[in-house]
Motif scaffolding. Sequence first.
Motif, mmCIF file in Angstrom:
data_model
loop_
_atom_site.group_PDB
_atom_site.id
_atom_site.type_symbol
_atom_site.label_atom_id
_atom_site.label_comp_id
_atom_site.label_asym_id
_atom_site.label_seq_id
_atom_site.Cartn_x
_atom_site.Cartn_y
_atom_site.Cartn_z
ATOM 1 N N LYS A 1 0.864 -1.192 0.000
ATOM 2 C CA LYS A 1 0.000 0.000 0.000
ATOM 3 C C LYS A 1 0.895 1.234 0.000
ATOM 4 O O LYS A 1 1.636 1.473 0.941
ATOM 5 N N ASP A 2 0.827 2.037 -1.065
ATOM 6 C CA ASP A 2 1.701 3.192 -1.226
ATOM 7 C C ASP A 2 1.013 4.522 -0.958
ATOM 8 O O ASP A 2 1.587 5.584 -1.202
ATOM 9 N N ILE A 3 -0.203 4.473 -0.446
ATOM 10 C CA ILE A 3 -0.981 5.682 -0.147
ATOM 11 C C ILE A 3 -1.633 5.517 1.215
ATOM 12 O O ILE A 3 -2.142 4.448 1.543
ATOM 13 N N GLU A 4 -1.629 6.581 2.013
ATOM 14 C CA GLU A 4 -2.419 6.640 3.243
ATOM 15 C C GLU A 4 -3.449 7.731 3.024
ATOM 16 O O GLU A 4 -3.114 8.871 2.702
ATOM 17 N N ASN A 5 -4.730 7.391 3.152
ATOM 18 C CA ASN A 5 -5.818 8.330 2.918
ATOM 19 C C ASN A 5 -6.232 8.987 4.229
ATOM 20 O O ASN A 5 -6.479 8.297 5.212
ATOM 21 N N ARG A 6 -6.304 10.305 4.216
ATOM 22 C CA ARG A 6 -6.706 11.072 5.395
ATOM 23 C C ARG A 6 -7.637 12.201 4.966
ATOM 24 O O ARG A 6 -7.615 12.634 3.814
ATOM 25 N N THR A 7 -8.420 12.708 5.911
ATOM 26 C CA THR A 7 -9.318 13.832 5.621
ATOM 27 C C THR A 7 -8.604 15.170 5.778
ATOM 28 O O THR A 7 -9.204 16.211 5.578
ATOM 29 N N TRP A 8 -7.345 15.149 6.120
ATOM 30 C CA TRP A 8 -6.556 16.361 6.287
ATOM 31 C C TRP A 8 -5.235 16.200 5.541
ATOM 32 O O TRP A 8 -4.712 15.094 5.411
ATOM 33 N N PRO A 9 -4.718 17.314 5.009
ATOM 34 C CA PRO A 9 -3.468 17.213 4.253
ATOM 35 C C PRO A 9 -2.288 16.928 5.177
ATOM 36 O O PRO A 9 -2.282 17.336 6.337
ATOM 37 N N CYS A 10 -1.311 16.231 4.647
ATOM 38 C CA CYS A 10 -0.092 15.986 5.415
ATOM 39 C C CYS A 10 0.632 17.325 5.584
ATOM 40 O O CYS A 10 0.868 18.023 4.599
ATOM 41 N N PRO A 11 0.975 17.700 6.822
ATOM 42 C CA PRO A 11 1.724 18.949 7.005
ATOM 43 C C PRO A 11 3.033 18.920 6.222
ATOM 44 O O PRO A 11 3.723 17.900 6.174
#
Length: 188
Positions: free
Chosen positions: A19-29
Amino acid sequence: MKAITIKQPWASLVVHGIKDIENRTWPCPRKYIGQRVFIHAAGSHGRKFSIDLTDAQTKAAFATIAIETMFGNMPFGSIIGSVEIVGCSINHPSIWAEKTDTDNKGYYANPIYNWVLANPIQFNKPIENVKGKLSFWEYPGINEVKIECPECGSIEIAIEDYTTAPFPTFLHSCNKCGYVIMESEWNK
């Protein structure tokens, strides 16, 4: 070093390099883009696991999950490895990226941010019994190790860095004389 908690089976898929993506509801700082972070496997299971079975990467994911669950090797409540966060986008082309629709004006409504991951490392032995937290959090365990420089005897060793040459390892450098110490050289 910073850590981020991810539910299983996703955490294992990240450290296995599937898995090469982590999905979040906020952008990575931005300050974490280009940084290596620990992957902490949450103490509970994820609720959904539905992806395209015809994709070769998806088939590999299910094989990994099956092996880990059949033999009771899927860790929970543990730091299981690390990964570099190399980017953050919306609607990344990876099969692991959740997609975001636009509204009638062309704006993203409730965007899902796809954190792009690279260079995963799976620890041979997880750091067990670690309680996770929301967002990024500091895991102080590794930085608390006192390392004596074999060159000058100082214990003022810089925070670790990671390299893949000539093989994957953490490097430490002496703040006093600059001597570089491989993780395998220090006495814990």
